[in-house]
Design an enzyme around this catalytic site. Sequence first.
Site, PDB file in Angstrom:
ATOM      1  N   ASP A 280       2.083   7.299  -1.769  1.00 51.68           N
ATOM      2  CA  ASP A 280       1.607   5.987  -1.310  1.00 51.68           C
ATOM      3  C   ASP A 280       2.044   5.749   0.125  1.00 51.68           C
ATOM      4  OD1 ASP A 280       0.762   3.408  -0.980  1.00 51.68           O
ATOM      5  OD2 ASP A 280       2.215   2.512  -2.378  1.00 51.68           O
ATOM      6  N   LYS A 287       2.590   1.751   5.523  1.00 53.62           N
ATOM      7  CA  LYS A 287       3.988   1.387   5.294  1.00 53.62           C
ATOM      8  C   LYS A 287       4.834   1.779   6.508  1.00 53.62           C
ATOM      9  CE  LYS A 287       4.236   1.896   0.249  1.00 53.62           C
ATOM     10  NZ  LYS A 287       4.563   0.498  -0.021  1.00 53.62           N
ATOM     11  N   ASP A 298       5.695   7.415  -6.525  1.00 56.43           N
ATOM     12  CA  ASP A 298       4.767   6.362  -6.938  1.00 56.43           C
ATOM     13  C   ASP A 298       3.869   6.788  -8.107  1.00 56.43           C
ATOM     14  OD1 ASP A 298       4.237   3.696  -6.535  1.00 56.43           O
ATOM     15  OD2 ASP A 298       2.619   4.030  -5.103  1.00 56.43           O
ATOM     16  N   GLU A 359      -2.291  -0.939  -3.899  1.00 54.57           N
ATOM     17  CA  GLU A 359      -3.273   0.000  -4.462  1.00 54.57           C
ATOM     18  C   GLU A 359      -3.067   0.257  -5.950  1.00 54.57           C
ATOM     19  OE1 GLU A 359      -0.505   0.915  -3.215  1.00 54.57           O
ATOM     20  OE2 GLU A 359       0.148   2.448  -4.644  1.00 54.57           O
ATOM     21  N   ARG A 361      -2.518  -1.710  -8.507  1.00 53.19           N
ATOM     22  CA  ARG A 361      -3.337  -2.578  -9.366  1.00 53.19           C
ATOM     23  C   ARG A 361      -4.812  -2.203  -9.282  1.00 53.19           C
ATOM     24  NH1 ARG A 361      -1.086  -7.668  -6.100  1.00 53.19           N
ATOM     25  NH2 ARG A 361       0.595  -6.160  -5.824  1.00 53.19           N
TER      26      ARG A 361
END
Length: 504
Positions: A280, A287, A298, A359, A361
């Site tokens: 991620d 990020k 992740d 992302e 969800r």
Amino acid sequence: LTRVSKEKRVEFTIKAGSPEKLKSGCVVAGAYANGDLTAAARALDKACDGAIAAVLARGDLDDKAGSTLMLHDLAGIAAPRVLLVSLGKADELTDKTYRDAIGAAAKQLSGSVAGDASFCLAEAELPHRDLAWRLAQAAQILRDSTYRCDELKSKKEESKKGIKKLVFIVKGKDSESLEAAVLRGEAIAEGVALAKTLGNLPANVCTPGYLATTAKKLAKDHKIKVEVLERDDMEKLGMGSLLSVARGSHEPPKFIILNYKGGKAKDKPVVLVGKGVTFDTGGISLKPGEGMDEMKYDMCGAASVLGTFKAIARMELPINVVGLIPATENMPGGSATKPGDIVTSMSGQTIEVLNTDAEGRLILCDALTYAERFEPAAVVDVATLTGACIIALGNFTSGLLANDDELAAELLASGQAAGDKAWQLPLWDEYQDMLKSNFADIPNIGSKGAGTITAACFLARFTKAYKWAHLDIAGTAWKSGADKGATGRPVPLLTQFLIGRAGQ
Ligand code: BES
Ligand code: MN
Ligand code: ZN
């Protein structure tokens, strides 16, 4: 890079016997604070004419649960070593202090050349926990303590230390139910080990394809069926939300479906859904760089689903379970989803992607819609979903949110029993008002505050057809710092939950 190292596994048996006569490399016995002895330690002390009590009276063993003291060559005792383990105050023994004591003993044994051991600690009595529970916990902790992840080190550490055989010493006759308990502990530890390894493997090895291959391998070795959907299958199903996350990546996404049929054909399955973001970056909502390597973890939700399948298949649990793993990377790229893009989920609801870093969800919601076709008895999703969960609960406790209080209570109790705890946060309707989009049915982020709850509120829009619970494992799936590594959580909680559901 795909080989799995052959770890040395300790072999367990159960026997009745007098501790002083046991001819193993090491006898492990418990002592309470203030010099009180457990039954096993008392028997040992008697055989060596009070030498143990004398050492304890001098204060060589700390009162704190988990302190240890190795004694050698005690006259009158057959074993050359006695490992004394402090259990703390007898009337203050808890699940935690018991587990601490077992963990400390495991650590001493793995650094010892004793070769084999007789283990008397499970005799320690604690409230509400029977011998079967104490043995299962001990087996799980002892097996887990030898976990290593050195697949990708070119030189493996070869060690002559560690225990090859361990006998649990119990009073009275060994019974089938005790053997089953030890097997369960071992099976959970094996599931934990698989989840840890998948978590620890770097994202250039553990890709969505690697997760799919791992699932297929699991199916080959156990009574599990696996199907893997490719990008075009997902397109046909209308999984526009999941696919919007995969757009920035060259690595093909996979949707993994596991099916374990241990129960009766007519029994409705429990469906486990695991977030499988193998890396991620945040996508276009990139990020910050610091500590970004940890975003290889992740996919720990997915790993815990695979680990739980391994555990229940090993223990041949009589229950039907379906596993769903949406797997993808979340990368920035020329065709990546952009903040503000609107996508259509499999449920038909449109989603405004205000932040591409939310992302998890987006991939879970399509898996949750897919879950409907199984007419599930219950659905539990597991995800490293929100940094906010670490702020709320830290690293000891997973977050739990549910649309059904009975299911929530069941999961909380399972976590307690498994030593893998969760804590419930509210999923009240008031919080749903924090999810409003001017241009689509729903945004993928909430207004400021309650980040763990608004993430669950988003998921709740897709889980109206069944009883559902969500575990946010952002704080519990791995450790940072010097002990960096995956924990294998919440495999123990999930497996315990399924053991309960199987009526065992
Ligand atoms: N995988 C992260 C959550 C995460 C962050 C887990 C740090 C463990 C440690 C998730 O995809 C994410 O980025 N969530 C965002 C959501 C936000 C954009 C609403 C977060 O928590 O910051
Ligand atoms: Mn993210
Ligand atoms: Zn994520």
